[in-house]
Motif scaffolding. Structure first.
Motif, PDB file in Angstrom:
ATOM      1  N   UNK A   1       0.830  -1.200   0.000  1.00 52.28           N
ATOM      2  CA  UNK A   1       0.000   0.000   0.000  1.00 52.28           C
ATOM      3  C   UNK A   1       0.867   1.254   0.000  1.00 52.28           C
ATOM      4  N   UNK A   2       2.019   1.188   0.658  1.00 47.42           N
ATOM      5  CA  UNK A   2       2.943   2.324   0.627  1.00 47.42           C
ATOM      6  C   UNK A   2       3.484   2.541  -0.778  1.00 47.42           C
ATOM      7  N   UNK A   3       3.817   1.440  -1.458  1.00 44.38           N
ATOM      8  CA  UNK A   3       4.279   1.560  -2.838  1.00 44.38           C
ATOM      9  C   UNK A   3       3.157   2.077  -3.730  1.00 44.38           C
ATOM     10  N   UNK A   4       1.926   1.639  -3.455  1.00 45.79           N
ATOM     11  CA  UNK A   4       0.765   2.016  -4.255  1.00 45.79           C
ATOM     12  C   UNK A   4       0.483   3.512  -4.174  1.00 45.79           C
ATOM     13  N   UNK A   5       0.567   4.100  -2.981  1.00 46.24           N
ATOM     14  CA  UNK A   5       0.099   5.481  -2.845  1.00 46.24           C
ATOM     15  C   UNK A   5       1.048   6.436  -2.143  1.00 46.24           C
ATOM     16  N   UNK A   6       2.010   5.911  -1.394  1.00 38.80           N
ATOM     17  CA  UNK A   6       2.892   6.748  -0.575  1.00 38.80           C
ATOM     18  C   UNK A   6       2.089   7.649   0.360  1.00 38.80           C
ATOM     19  N   UNK A   7       0.896   7.172   0.756  1.00 38.07           N
ATOM     20  CA  UNK A   7       0.080   7.935   1.691  1.00 38.07           C
ATOM     21  C   UNK A   7      -0.739   9.038   1.062  1.00 38.07           C
ATOM     22  N   UNK A   8      -0.809   9.085  -0.264  1.00 39.00           N
ATOM     23  CA  UNK A   8      -1.571  10.126  -0.960  1.00 39.00           C
ATOM     24  C   UNK A   8      -2.958   9.625  -1.346  1.00 39.00           C
TER      25      UNK A   8
END
Length: 488
Positions: free
Chosen positions: A104-111
């Motif tokens: 999920x971090x790779x997917x969005x980086x929290x955005x």
């Protein structure tokens, strides 16, 4: 004198034993669950995937609040309608956090909206919902777009002249056209290579997260990044989607509209207006991520549900005939079926809900992270704990549904044949993180489904073998199948 190999093996076994004891001590502070093994946790027990059927079987032993270890990470699983609702509704705010797992971090980086947290999540969700309303969410203008795509889908099916065909790409194109017109201001033809590349990339990313490879990636990201496999394809496809979305943003910036026409237009306006506001988190990176969130979530779930719907109608012709009888009777008095007419078509509306319930296209909500200590079903759960809600277990709870294992539209009908729902129906999740596109998805399912039921009889060709087990990824999709759409 002991050999070097013997000493080395003894050291490894000793370290594993110490690690195992630490795991057991840690596990004792969490809800019960299967004993985790060193390094792999419960991945072996789960057969390296979080399958709803496996978790429901484990819940019979460990209860509806249990702990599963994915590698070295404990996850609290909520199963059954009571515990799922207690988590999502009663403790909605406390379960509103989103953990940044490795993928999920790779997917969005929290955005974006789906995986963001805190003030950024609040700002993006608020702005996103307002823009969707500006674009017709809950209004007739959006319904007309959906009706237009439904009519085009009917034309495509008609062109098959009753011969067997795979409806997958045609349904995906129709559903994608709705969300694409909303967020991009244009759609894609079936012959467009970009559409095929987008479909392939969306499938790769969507199917990866819930798969066994996705579990391995989250458990051992440091190792998986250096190994070949489907996870490398998912990363490549994700890069393609992000590049495509940024190109769409740049084209809108280079050719601005005098009046906003789509989501990108509406979002770009406050970016320029708030560029000097340090508290504003509206920027191109968040816009890019929101577009990805909408494109993946807004097409895959609806398209998969419709594919399940056609499959069920072909499997249960008596239910299909009853839907058609109700729709035919209504259209004798009206020119078209609109979303507001769902109250006039209680059996049809019940069938659509039963398609969603029985197929459980989204078997799990994305992981939540507890924002403060809470008590769930009598268990004290600490702040920071990752929680996964088994939506499929609520949709198949034997304590709630009249018939939880079979396709049974009467699950949504009272004794007088009127439509009725209940609190266990949670295909869009619930609470603070409820799906932002729920209203649009409901409109699409109703209009597409009634249009197809009015136009065709669906059946399988003689001798066809249909696999109804489904394919588990982030969503639960049907296996490819060939179907005949016989014009009525």
């Amino acid at each position: 004198m002991l050999g070097t190999t013997t000493v080395f093996l003894a050291l490894i076994l000793g370290l594993l034993l110490i690690h195992f004891v630490k795991l057991c001590i840690w596990a004792a502070k969490l809800p019960p669950g299967p004993v985790p093994l060193p390094i792999i946790g419960n991945l072996w027990t789960l057969r390296f995937e979080l399958h709803p059927r496996t978790l429901m079987k484990l819940a019979k032993t460990y209860g509806n609040v249990m702990t599963i270890w994915v590698g070295q990470a404990p996850i609290v699983i909520l199963t059954g309608s009571e515990s799922v609702r207690e988590g999502l509704v009663t403790n909605s705010e406390q379960l509103s956090g989103r953990p940044l797992t490795p993928f999920l971090n790779f997917y969005s980086e929290g955005n974006g909206i789906i995986v963001s947290n805190g003030e950024n999540w609040k700002q993006q969700r608020r702005v996103g919902l307002q823009i969707l309303r500006n674009l017709g969410l809950g209004k007739k203008s959006l319904e007309w777009k959906i009706q237009g795509e439904a009519n085009r889908l009917v034309d495509v099916f008609t062109s098959k002249k009753g011969s067997p065909f795979d409806p997958r790409l045609f349904i995906i194109n129709a559903v994608n056209s709705v969300i694409s017109s909303v967020i991009f201001g244009h759609n894609f033809s079936l012959d467009d290579q970009t559409f095929h590349h987008l479909t392939e990339s969306s499938d790769s990313v969507s199917n990866f997260y819930g798969s066994s490879w996705g579990q391995l990636y989250d458990a051992f990201p440091w190792l998986m990044r250096h190994l070949p496999g489907p996870h490398q394809d998912a990363m490549r496809h994700l890069h393609f989607l992000m590049d495509f979305l940024m190109q769409e943003i740049r084209q809108h910036q280079q050719n601005p509209s005098t009046e906003p026409q789509d989501f990108i237009d509406y979002y770009l306006n406050p970016i320029s207006k708030n560029k000097d506001d340090r508290s504003s988190m509206l920027d191109e990176r968040n816009l890019q991520q929101i577009l990805l969130d909408f494109f993946l979530a807004g097409s895959e779930t609806v398209a998969s549900t419709l594919r399940w719907g056609l499959l069920y109608m072909a499997l249960y012709p008596e239910i299909q005939a009853k839907v058609q009888q109700e729709v035919d009777a209504f259209l004798e008095k009206s020119l078209t079926v609109q979303y507001d007419n769902r109250k006039d078509l209680p059996y049809t509306y019940a069938v659509i809900h039963e398609i969603q319930r029985n197929s459980s296209v989204v078997p799990f909500g994305l992981p939540r992270q507890i924002t403060e200590d809470i008590k769930l079903q009598g268990y004290q759960i600490k702040k920071g704990t990752v929680v996964v809600t088994s939506l499929a277990s609520a949709l198949h709870d034997p304590n709630i549904w009249k018939s939880h294992e079979t396709f049974y539209p009467s699950n949504f009908l009272d004794n007088n044949g009127n439509f009725q729902c209940n609190d266990a129906f949670l295909p869009f999740s619930a609470g603070h993180r409820v799906c932002l596109g729920e209203q649009m998805a409901k409109m699409e399912l109703f209009i597409f489904f009634t249009s197809l039921m009015y136009a065709f009889n669906f059946c399988f060709s003689q001798g066809s073998k249909v696999n109804t087990n489904g394919i588990l990824g982030t969503t639960f999709t049907p296996h490819p199948y060939q179907i005949c759409a016989i014009p009525r």
